[in-house]
Motif scaffolding. Structure first.
Motif, PDB file in Angstrom:
ATOM      1  N   GLY A 355       0.819  -1.212   0.000  1.00  0.00           N
ATOM      2  CA  GLY A 355       0.000   0.000   0.000  1.00  0.00           C
ATOM      3  C   GLY A 355       0.849   1.256   0.000  1.00  0.00           C
ATOM      4  O   GLY A 355       0.521   2.254  -0.668  1.00  0.00           O
ATOM      5  N   GLN A 356       1.954   1.224   0.750  1.00  0.00           N
ATOM      6  CA  GLN A 356       2.861   2.369   0.747  1.00  0.00           C
ATOM      7  C   GLN A 356       3.459   2.583  -0.641  1.00  0.00           C
ATOM      8  O   GLN A 356       3.589   3.724  -1.103  1.00  0.00           O
ATOM      9  CB  GLN A 356       3.983   2.155   1.770  1.00  0.00           C
ATOM     10  CG  GLN A 356       3.543   2.215   3.222  1.00  0.00           C
ATOM     11  CD  GLN A 356       4.738   2.308   4.157  1.00  0.00           C
ATOM     12  OE1 GLN A 356       5.531   3.239   4.071  1.00  0.00           O
ATOM     13  NE2 GLN A 356       4.872   1.343   5.048  1.00  0.00           N
ATOM     14  N   CYS A 357       3.837   1.485  -1.292  1.00  0.00           N
ATOM     15  CA  CYS A 357       4.385   1.599  -2.650  1.00  0.00           C
ATOM     16  C   CYS A 357       3.346   2.183  -3.601  1.00  0.00           C
ATOM     17  O   CYS A 357       3.665   3.027  -4.447  1.00  0.00           O
ATOM     18  CB  CYS A 357       4.842   0.233  -3.151  1.00  0.00           C
ATOM     19  SG  CYS A 357       6.353  -0.390  -2.374  1.00  0.00           S
ATOM     20  N   ARG A 358       2.110   1.745  -3.449  1.00  0.00           N
ATOM     21  CA  ARG A 358       1.022   2.249  -4.308  1.00  0.00           C
ATOM     22  C   ARG A 358       0.824   3.747  -4.106  1.00  0.00           C
ATOM     23  O   ARG A 358       0.806   4.521  -5.077  1.00  0.00           O
ATOM     24  CB  ARG A 358      -0.263   1.494  -3.990  1.00  0.00           C
ATOM     25  CG  ARG A 358      -1.480   1.924  -4.818  1.00  0.00           C
ATOM     26  CD  ARG A 358      -2.757   1.341  -4.235  1.00  0.00           C
ATOM     27  NE  ARG A 358      -3.016   1.846  -2.893  1.00  0.00           N
ATOM     28  CZ  ARG A 358      -3.188   1.059  -1.818  1.00  0.00           C
ATOM     29  NH1 ARG A 358      -3.128  -0.258  -1.935  1.00  0.00           N
ATOM     30  NH2 ARG A 358      -3.421   1.600  -0.637  1.00  0.00           N
ATOM     31  N   ASP A 359       0.682   4.159  -2.856  1.00  0.00           N
ATOM     32  CA  ASP A 359       0.347   5.550  -2.564  1.00  0.00           C
ATOM     33  C   ASP A 359       1.516   6.504  -2.822  1.00  0.00           C
ATOM     34  O   ASP A 359       1.340   7.565  -3.432  1.00  0.00           O
ATOM     35  CB  ASP A 359      -0.114   5.677  -1.105  1.00  0.00           C
ATOM     36  CG  ASP A 359      -1.396   4.894  -0.836  1.00  0.00           C
ATOM     37  OD1 ASP A 359      -2.101   4.543  -1.798  1.00  0.00           O
ATOM     38  OD2 ASP A 359      -1.679   4.612   0.347  1.00  0.00           O
ATOM     39  N   ALA A 428      12.811   3.207  -1.725  1.00  0.00           N
ATOM     40  CA  ALA A 428      12.235   2.370  -0.681  1.00  0.00           C
ATOM     41  C   ALA A 428      10.811   2.809  -0.362  1.00  0.00           C
ATOM     42  O   ALA A 428      10.468   3.988  -0.485  1.00  0.00           O
ATOM     43  CB  ALA A 428      13.097   2.459   0.584  1.00  0.00           C
ATOM     44  N   ALA A 429      10.015   1.857   0.079  1.00  0.00           N
ATOM     45  CA  ALA A 429       8.648   2.177   0.487  1.00  0.00           C
ATOM     46  C   ALA A 429       8.633   3.083   1.719  1.00  0.00           C
ATOM     47  O   ALA A 429       7.640   3.765   1.977  1.00  0.00           O
ATOM     48  CB  ALA A 429       7.865   0.895   0.772  1.00  0.00           C
ATOM     49  N   VAL A 430       9.739   3.094   2.464  1.00  0.00           N
ATOM     50  CA  VAL A 430       9.804   3.923   3.669  1.00  0.00           C
ATOM     51  C   VAL A 430      10.184   5.364   3.347  1.00  0.00           C
ATOM     52  O   VAL A 430      10.281   6.193   4.257  1.00  0.00           O
ATOM     53  CB  VAL A 430      10.808   3.335   4.699  1.00  0.00           C
ATOM     54  CG1 VAL A 430      10.369   1.944   5.130  1.00  0.00           C
ATOM     55  CG2 VAL A 430      12.227   3.305   4.135  1.00  0.00           C
ATOM     56  N   ILE A 431      10.396   5.700   2.083  1.00  0.00           N
ATOM     57  CA  ILE A 431      10.744   7.074   1.721  1.00  0.00           C
ATOM     58  C   ILE A 431       9.632   8.019   2.180  1.00  0.00           C
ATOM     59  O   ILE A 431       8.442   7.706   2.090  1.00  0.00           O
ATOM     60  CB  ILE A 431      10.979   7.209   0.200  1.00  0.00           C
ATOM     61  CG1 ILE A 431      11.578   8.583  -0.131  1.00  0.00           C
ATOM     62  CG2 ILE A 431       9.709   6.950  -0.593  1.00  0.00           C
ATOM     63  CD1 ILE A 431      12.044   8.717  -1.584  1.00  0.00           C
ATOM     64  N   SER A 432      10.011   9.166   2.701  1.00  0.00           N
ATOM     65  CA  SER A 432       9.024  10.131   3.179  1.00  0.00           C
ATOM     66  C   SER A 432       8.499  10.965   2.015  1.00  0.00           C
ATOM     67  O   SER A 432       9.148  11.100   0.975  1.00  0.00           O
ATOM     68  CB  SER A 432       9.640  11.053   4.232  1.00  0.00           C
ATOM     69  OG  SER A 432      10.609  11.908   3.632  1.00  0.00           O
ATOM     70  N   GLU A 433       7.317  11.549   2.219  1.00  0.00           N
ATOM     71  CA  GLU A 433       6.762  12.425   1.178  1.00  0.00           C
ATOM     72  C   GLU A 433       7.638  13.662   0.992  1.00  0.00           C
ATOM     73  O   GLU A 433       7.739  14.187  -0.122  1.00  0.00           O
ATOM     74  CB  GLU A 433       5.323  12.800   1.524  1.00  0.00           C
ATOM     75  CG  GLU A 433       4.361  11.619   1.435  1.00  0.00           C
ATOM     76  CD  GLU A 433       2.906  12.018   1.553  1.00  0.00           C
ATOM     77  OE1 GLU A 433       2.589  13.198   1.305  1.00  0.00           O
ATOM     78  OE2 GLU A 433       2.082  11.152   1.895  1.00  0.00           O
ATOM     79  N   ASP A 438      11.652  16.521  -2.389  1.00  0.00           N
ATOM     80  CA  ASP A 438      13.039  16.956  -2.572  1.00  0.00           C
ATOM     81  C   ASP A 438      13.630  16.360  -3.850  1.00  0.00           C
ATOM     82  O   ASP A 438      14.355  17.044  -4.588  1.00  0.00           O
ATOM     83  CB  ASP A 438      13.891  16.552  -1.369  1.00  0.00           C
ATOM     84  CG  ASP A 438      13.583  17.375  -0.129  1.00  0.00           C
ATOM     85  OD1 ASP A 438      12.932  18.441  -0.272  1.00  0.00           O
ATOM     86  OD2 ASP A 438      13.980  16.965   0.980  1.00  0.00           O
ATOM     87  N   VAL A 439      13.328  15.103  -4.113  1.00  0.00           N
ATOM     88  CA  VAL A 439      13.806  14.454  -5.339  1.00  0.00           C
ATOM     89  C   VAL A 439      13.274  15.196  -6.554  1.00  0.00           C
ATOM     90  O   VAL A 439      14.013  15.499  -7.507  1.00  0.00           O
ATOM     91  CB  VAL A 439      13.369  12.979  -5.380  1.00  0.00           C
ATOM     92  CG1 VAL A 439      13.577  12.384  -6.779  1.00  0.00           C
ATOM     93  CG2 VAL A 439      14.126  12.167  -4.343  1.00  0.00           C
ATOM     94  N   LEU A 440      11.988  15.523  -6.533  1.00  0.00           N
ATOM     95  CA  LEU A 440      11.371  16.197  -7.673  1.00  0.00           C
ATOM     96  C   LEU A 440      11.944  17.596  -7.876  1.00  0.00           C
ATOM     97  O   LEU A 440      12.206  18.017  -9.017  1.00  0.00           O
ATOM     98  CB  LEU A 440       9.857  16.253  -7.474  1.00  0.00           C
ATOM     99  CG  LEU A 440       9.136  14.893  -7.523  1.00  0.00           C
ATOM    100  CD1 LEU A 440       7.696  15.033  -7.040  1.00  0.00           C
ATOM    101  CD2 LEU A 440       9.187  14.299  -8.928  1.00  0.00           C
ATOM    102  N   SER A 441      12.176  18.322  -6.787  1.00  0.00           N
ATOM    103  CA  SER A 441      12.714  19.673  -6.923  1.00  0.00           C
ATOM    104  C   SER A 441      14.166  19.633  -7.411  1.00  0.00           C
ATOM    105  O   SER A 441      14.579  20.468  -8.233  1.00  0.00           O
ATOM    106  CB  SER A 441      12.614  20.432  -5.589  1.00  0.00           C
ATOM    107  OG  SER A 441      13.410  19.815  -4.593  1.00  0.00           O
ATOM    108  N   ARG A 442      14.925  18.654  -6.951  1.00  0.00           N
ATOM    109  CA  ARG A 442      16.314  18.538  -7.406  1.00  0.00           C
ATOM    110  C   ARG A 442      16.371  18.098  -8.871  1.00  0.00           C
ATOM    111  O   ARG A 442      17.256  18.527  -9.622  1.00  0.00           O
ATOM    112  CB  ARG A 442      17.073  17.549  -6.514  1.00  0.00           C
ATOM    113  CG  ARG A 442      17.239  18.041  -5.081  1.00  0.00           C
ATOM    114  CD  ARG A 442      17.934  17.029  -4.207  1.00  0.00           C
ATOM    115  NE  ARG A 442      17.718  17.305  -2.796  1.00  0.00           N
ATOM    116  CZ  ARG A 442      18.250  16.603  -1.793  1.00  0.00           C
ATOM    117  NH1 ARG A 442      19.056  15.580  -2.066  1.00  0.00           N
ATOM    118  NH2 ARG A 442      17.985  16.909  -0.535  1.00  0.00           N
ATOM    119  N   MET A 443      15.432  17.267  -9.270  1.00  0.00           N
ATOM    120  CA  MET A 443      15.374  16.864 -10.677  1.00  0.00           C
ATOM    121  C   MET A 443      14.976  18.043 -11.545  1.00  0.00           C
ATOM    122  O   MET A 443      15.485  18.207 -12.664  1.00  0.00           O
ATOM    123  CB  MET A 443      14.388  15.715 -10.849  1.00  0.00           C
ATOM    124  CG  MET A 443      14.362  15.133 -12.257  1.00  0.00           C
ATOM    125  SD  MET A 443      13.410  13.608 -12.332  1.00  0.00           S
ATOM    126  CE  MET A 443      13.489  13.265 -14.099  1.00  0.00           C
TER     127      MET A 443
END
Length: 452
Positions: A355-359, A428-433, A438-443
């Motif tokens: 579920g975490q991976c999905r969301d 990882a599924a444990v990655i925080s929102e 941050d990943v998106l802004s750096r990309m």
């Protein structure tokens, strides 16, 4: 050739580094480790390795980045570099790096046994096999544990031959199933196959996602007297660039295999264990294979363990009479690796990892799609399900530039193994929102730099 005493002294120094807290390592020791690693890779591993990994081998103030610590959704370099890991070992770290709940179980197991005698009965193998039968779809039941994904594929292919008496296997263009001889024979990329031709014969490749091609291949072979053992598919092609087949494809292939008496193998080594939003990707399609391979995240990102599970009809009398006929891997299903897999299954179920991976995958994919709309001249497409996502660029050079830009901004990702036209995002599924944002802004910054 060094003397025994020299070898002992060299290894003592390395073990001393292992036993030392990273904060207690001097800068001189760290610099020496960087220098040693470059020399050792060039002289004792492969002269081409550092050149091949050029996007991540020399882009820091301290030279090559040596990974030395990890936790959660992060990798840490020897000199304190902190990376958000969006590569995830190509699917290994679904439960995160050094997940403490899984690690504690492994440590407890090591306190009383690591490997097994090969003769007495090892209980954890049985407990794990039952747990796998409990969490896999349909009537999948009998397990055989291995060490790596390619080895699991080899066992699946051998099992299909023994159970059906057939010899031909239908695979797909673009497929990746590993690099041992049988597995790479199933592979659908000439890059991996050409150096080893001729390979295992009686393999036919058809277009992925086109069920009619599977049916035509089987029926044509059967019409001329050949017997087909199996169809092998990735429910989503991974190394090909996260290729999601049309809806209904897996169901139709299941029907074709039933109609023609052919075994169906699903390679869920990367798609399984929650990565795509369900525990197994085939569950999302309501399809049960005859044989399924699993691995990657199965060991919880702590230990390597893979395997196959099959329907009872596949475990024929010949295998009952000789349980080791299929294979006898020395370390397959060993106690310490089984403990990691058991702890991983518990963690995934208790914390709803699928579920975490999905969301979280939906959030990450939406952000990637926004970047694709913002930079249409750079990004060609965004694909994937759950936290198995890909961004395809118009050229391999653009993809490499983006991966390099992300690395410079402490986001770890990678292209497919032979080019960077498509780069994968499998955090990882444990990655925080917050980390996702941050990943998106750096990309965004990396893409703006490319466009400038």
């Amino acid at each position: 050739m060094a003397t025994n005493q020299q070898v002992i002294q060299d290894i003592k120094r390395v073990i001393g580094l292992i036993r030392t807290d990273i904060h207690d390592l001097s800068q001189a020791e760290k610099n020496q480790m960087v220098q040693d690693t470059i020399e050792h890779f060039n002289h004792y591993v492969s002269p081409g390795w550092l050149k091949y990994r050029k996007s991540v081998s020399s882009d820091s103030d301290s030279g090559a980045v040596l990974e030395w610590q990890d936790e959660g959704s992060y990798c840490y370099g020897l000199n304190g570099e902190k990376f958000i890991d969006c590569l995830g070992g190509f699917g290994i770290y679904t439960c995160g790096h050094r997940n403490p709940e899984i690690l504690d179980v492994v440590k407890a197991q090591l306190d009383h046994q690591a490997l097994h005698s090969q003769e007495l009965l090892d209980p954890l193998r049985g407990y794990l096999a039952k747990a796998m039968a409990d969490i896999t779809p349909g009537d999948l039941q009998y397990c055989f544990f291995t060490n790596g994904g390619a080895e699991a594929v080899e066992m699946a292919l051998k099992l299909a031959r023994i159970a059906t008496g057939g010899r031909w296997v239908i695979s797909t263009v673009g497929a990746f199933h590993g690099k041992t001889m049988g597995a790479v024979s199933m592979g659908g990329k000439g890059t991996y196959r050409t150096p080893y031709l001729p390979m295992i014969q009686q393999v036919q490749h058809v277009e992925y996602g086109v069920a009619e091609d599977v049916e035509k291949a089987i029926r044509n072979l059967q019409a001329v007297g050949e017997k087909v053992a199996a169809v092998i598919l990735e429910p989503i092609q991974g190394e090909a660039g996260i290729i999601v087949p049309p809806e209904g494809y897996l169901q139709r292939v299941r029907e074709i295999c039933d109609e023609t008496g052919v075994a169906l193998i699903f390679d869920e080594i990367q798609t399984g264990m929650g990565r795509t939003g369900t525990m197994w990707r085939c569950q999302a399609e309501g399809v049960t294979p005859d044989i399924m391979t699993y691995g990657k995240a199965f060991g919880g990102g702590i230990l390597p363990i893979t395997g196959i599970i099959c329907k009872p009809k596949m475990w024929v009398q010949e295998l009952i009479d000789n349980p080791w006929l299929l294979g006898s891997p020395t370390f397959g299903g060993n106690p310490v690796c089984c403990s990691a897999a058991l702890a991983t299954i518990q963690y995934m179920l208790e914390h709803d990892v699928p579920g975490q991976c999905r969301d979280k995958g939906a959030i990450l994919k939406a952000g990637l799609e926004q970047l694709a709309a913002k930079y249409p001249n750079i990004i060609q497409a965004v694909r994937g399900v759950g936290l198995m996502l890909a961004v395809e660029f118009h050229t391999s050079d653009l993809g490499y530039a983006c991966a390099r830009g992300l690395f410079a901004r402490k986001v770890l990702t990678a292209g497919t193994l032979v080019n960077a036209k498509t780069i994968r995002f499998e955090p990882a599924a444990v990655i925080s929102e917050q980390d996702i944002q941050d990943v998106l802004s750096r990309m965004d910054e990396a893409l703006a730099e490319i466009q400038a």
